[in-house]
Design a protein around this motif. Structure first.
Motif, short mmCIF file in Angstrom:
data_model
loop_
_atom_site.label_atom_id
_atom_site.label_comp_id
_atom_site.label_asym_id
_atom_site.label_seq_id
_atom_site.Cartn_x
_atom_site.Cartn_y
_atom_site.Cartn_z
N MET A 100 0.83 -1.20 0.00
CA MET A 100 0.00 0.00 0.00
C MET A 100 0.87 1.26 0.00
SD MET A 100 -3.27 -0.50 -0.02
CE MET A 100 -4.54 -1.71 0.35
N PHE A 101 1.86 1.32 0.88
CA PHE A 101 2.74 2.48 1.04
C PHE A 101 3.44 2.81 -0.28
CE2 PHE A 101 6.81 4.38 2.28
CZ PHE A 101 6.34 5.43 3.05
N ASP A 102 3.96 1.78 -0.95
CA ASP A 102 4.72 2.01 -2.18
C ASP A 102 3.82 2.41 -3.35
OD1 ASP A 102 7.00 1.40 -0.85
OD2 ASP A 102 7.14 -0.67 -1.56
N ALA A 103 2.60 1.87 -3.39
CA ALA A 103 1.74 2.08 -4.56
C ALA A 103 0.92 3.34 -4.45
CB ALA A 103 0.81 0.87 -4.76
N HIS A 104 0.84 3.92 -3.25
CA HIS A 104 -0.09 5.05 -3.08
C HIS A 104 0.41 6.32 -3.79
CE1 HIS A 104 -3.11 7.52 -1.29
NE2 HIS A 104 -3.63 6.44 -0.72
N GLY A 105 -0.53 7.08 -4.36
CA GLY A 105 -0.19 8.31 -5.09
C GLY A 105 0.04 9.50 -4.17
N ALA A 106 -0.37 9.42 -2.88
CA ALA A 106 -0.15 10.53 -1.97
C ALA A 106 1.30 10.52 -1.48
CB ALA A 106 -1.10 10.44 -0.78
N ASP A 121 11.47 5.76 5.77
CA ASP A 121 11.08 5.32 4.43
C ASP A 121 10.28 6.43 3.76
OD1 ASP A 121 10.87 3.78 2.19
OD2 ASP A 121 9.65 2.19 3.08
N ALA A 122 10.30 6.42 2.42
CA ALA A 122 9.54 7.39 1.62
C ALA A 122 9.00 6.64 0.42
CB ALA A 122 10.44 8.54 1.17
N ASN A 123 7.74 6.90 0.09
CA ASN A 123 7.17 6.19 -1.05
C ASN A 123 7.54 6.89 -2.36
OD1 ASN A 123 5.55 8.42 -1.01
ND2 ASN A 123 3.62 7.32 -1.12
N PRO A 124 7.30 6.26 -3.49
CA PRO A 124 7.69 6.88 -4.78
C PRO A 124 7.05 8.24 -4.99
CG PRO A 124 7.21 4.54 -5.08
CD PRO A 124 6.84 4.85 -3.68
N ALA A 125 5.81 8.44 -4.50
CA ALA A 125 5.19 9.75 -4.66
C ALA A 125 6.00 10.83 -3.95
CB ALA A 125 3.76 9.71 -4.12
N ALA A 126 6.59 10.49 -2.78
CA ALA A 126 7.42 11.45 -2.06
C ALA A 126 8.69 11.76 -2.86
CB ALA A 126 7.77 10.90 -0.68
N ALA A 127 9.28 10.72 -3.43
CA ALA A 127 10.49 10.95 -4.24
C ALA A 127 10.18 11.86 -5.42
CB ALA A 127 11.05 9.61 -4.72
#
Length: 637
Positions: free
Chosen positions: A38-44, A58-64
């Motif tokens: 969920m964390f990795d796939a989320h757009g927020a 950790d940071a998800n792709p949307a954060a990057a």
């Protein structure tokens, strides 16, 4: 399940020696994605932060994508490297959020390209094993930016759950078919394999129970995440009109979930502000008709019985029938009342700036003009493009010296404010007076990068004041100072004489024969005599002395530091000569003379200004009694 089906399942067990591996990969019904998925796939934009050290775990792709750093780079950073607020400012913002009843914070975050963004941060602590971390969800609310990010995290997760489940079912179905074909070939070892299959079923049951517990935990975590973001969720079943909402949604409208258990789509409309209802229905219908990939609308909704709040409503169709007919929609409400109020304030400030009757000029720290309003252009005659990038010196009139501006800048540095009257010059060269107020405008860090100057044209007022002052302090006929101004100057001269140890003389002058001129030739002739003699008297005294008309045919001369008695008598004689010379009026010589009484200061008894003038008046009568056309020195009291 039939006995034959049990038998077929048993036959499948003997197909390969890797049966245990297959059992580990088979997931029971109801399995869902874990938190990391969920964390990795989320757009927020999401960050996991150690609350003690501030380290980004950790940071998800949307954060990057938002910050412009790679995920590895973000994991090696501390939140203080992104948040530009000092620890004191962070504490102050948290206290402000608590006092305001907000469930989020507003910070300034720095991106990889050094640009700053105003963000809304929703943080909630969660347990990850034995470690407690902060899950922070970041929304970009930079002014002027309408976010196009969808808060679809709960929908995306649900869709991913469905997709994963379908994939597992397909994979399981394929394996079942493969085992079925293989089991038909293998006809031996049925009893042994049946026993093994019973054991396998028990093991799968245990795994299914464990998976159900994991899934329940993940669902609760998802609920907690949604609660932490403050987003209200809704689901609409189009065929029946039924609407389901979560507790946050219910709280936004001031109700409980139990009160909204039977909510329908028509009931939902009653919460929408009447002025926003048509726009809400139109935007939603466009999406239902397939004209937009998603639905989004900012609108006001009823909060409680009387209040209204602003929400961002987002949603989309999540299921359709075989013919493409929408069956259900799901979406979120996110309260944006603070954002709308901030936008309203910006619009109001812009309107006030544009339409204010006072001129407004904004300069940077280097003094360069960065903005002016319409009133500035109207008052000064300069166009906006004429002054942008230049300094206020373009308006300088030259009437103020360097010390005036030095005092102005000193006040700005010390107090951040200055107010006063300034003479400036219009574009056409005409001078004008302005009432000017300058204030330093600080930013969130306490710096003052701009100065705002407001001024209004007070030229007409200054001219009127000048006229009033002239009427109040000068004689209308002769232009000489009147009694009020003469007495003020006398008091000042007495104070100076006392400080310096010098002296002054007051000469009280009354015309002899003036009444006869008025009676014989009329008041016009008398006015001509007074005007002419006033000018002669002005020339008879020195530049620093004062000659005033008290009224009628009475005058007073204040002689400052007149020197010796002989010098005083010389001035008095000039006054007598000036009065005695005839004044020609309509071809007729008009003759008068003057009697003068003189009093000196300082003297014994220290008389005040009124007493000193009275002494000179008394001496003037003695001069008249002595034969007129002469002066008489008063005896000190």
């Amino acid at each position: 399940m039939s006995f034959f089906h049990h038998l077929l399942i048993g036959l499948r067990a003997a197909v390969c020696a890797g049966l245990l591996l297959m059992a580990c990969t088979v997931r029971g019904e109801g399995a869902g994605p874990d938190f990391q998925t969920m964390f990795d796939a989320h757009g927020a934009v999401m960050l996991l932060i150690d609350p003690v050290s501030g380290r980004i775990v950790d940071a998800n792709p949307a954060a990057a994508a938002f910050y412009g750093h790679s995920r590895d780079a973000l994991r090696a950073m501390n939140i203080e490297q992104i948040n530009t607020f000092t620890p004191e400012q962070v504490t102050e913002e948290r206290q402000l959020a608590a006092r305001s009843g907000r469930n989020y914070f507003i910070f300034r975050h720095r991106l990889a390209n050094d640009s700053l963004r105003t963000v809304e941060v929703h943080s909630q602590p969660f347990a990850f094993g034995e470690q407690t971390l902060l899950l922070s969800i970041i929304h970009d609310i930079t002014p002027g930016r309408l976010s196009n990010q969808g808060l679809w995290h709960y929908q995306s997760m649900l869709e991913e759950l469905v997709s994963e489940k379908m994939a597992e079912i397909d994979a399981s179905r394929y394996r079942e078919e493969l085992l079925f074909v293989t089991g038909l070939i293998i006809q031996t070892g049925v009893i042994v394999l049946l026993v093994n299959n019973i054991r396998r079923r028990k093991r799968l049951q245990r795994e299914r129970s464990a998976m159900a517990r994991i899934m329940a935990d993940e669902r609760q975590r998802l609920i907690d995440i949604l609660w932490g973001t403050g987003a209200g969720t809704w689901e609409w079943h189009l065929p029946t009109g039924a609407v389901r909402v979560n507790s946050q949604w219910a709280g936004m409208v001031g109700r409980t979930p139990e009160e909204l258990a039977g909510l329908t789509e028509h009931g939902l409309r009653e919460f929408v502000h009447p002025d926003d209802l048509a726009r809400f229905l139109s935007a939603r219908q466009q999406h239902v008709d397939g004209e937009s990939p998603a639905y989004e609308c900012e609108m006001r909704v009823r909060s409680g019985r009387d209040g209204w709040i602003w929400v961002m409503d987002r949603g989309r169709v999540v299921t359709r029938g075989d013919d493409g007919t929408p069956l259900s929609m799901a979406g979120t409400w996110l309260e944006i009342t603070g954002k709308k109020q901030y936008e309203d304030k910006l619009r109001l400030a812009a309107s006030v700036f544009t339409h204010a009757r006072e001129a407004i000029m904004i300069t940077a720290l280097d003094g360069k003009i960065v903005e002016v309003n319409d009133a500035f252009c109207r008052i000064t005659g300069f166009d906006r493009d004429d002054v942008l990038g230049r300094t206020p010196a373009v308006l300088s009139s030259g009437r103020h010296d360097a010390s005036f501006y030095a005092a102005m800048w000193r006040a700005l540095r010390e107090s951040g404010h200055w107010q006063g009257e300034v003479w400036n010059r219009r574009k056409d060269g005409a001078l004008f007076a302005e009432m000017l107020t300058i204030s330093a405008v600080g930013d969130e860090h306490g710096r003052a990068p701009y100065y705002v100057a407001l001024f209004s044209d007070i030229t007409a007022q200054k001219l009127h004041e000048s006229e009033l002052e002239r009427y109040a302090h000068y004689d209308g006929l002769t232009g000489l100072p009147n009694r009020l101004l003469m007495m003020d100057r006398l008091r000042q001269a007495m104070a100076v004489a006392e400080r310096r140890g010098s002296r002054l003389a007051v000469a009280y002058l009354d015309l002899d024969g003036f009444k006869a001129v008025n009676d014989t030739h009329g008041h016009a002739a008398g006015d001509e005599v007074l005007s002419t003699l006033a000018e002669r008297f002005r020339q008879a005294v020195r530049e620093g002395d004062t000659i005033a008309r008290l009224g009628g045919d009475e005058f007073v001369a204040v002689l400052v530091d007149p020197g010796s008695s002989e010098m005083v008598q010389s001035v008095l004689q000039r006054l007598l000569d000036a009065a005695a010379r005839p004044v020609v009026w309509n071809g007729h010589p008009l003759e008068v003379s003057a009697s003068i009484g003189v009093a000196y200061y300082p003297q014994g008894g220290e008389p005040d200004a009124e007493a000193l003038v009275q002494q000179a008046d008394d001496a003037m009568y003695l001069a008249k009694q002595s034969g007129k056309n002469r002066f008489y020195l008063a005896d000190p009291a």
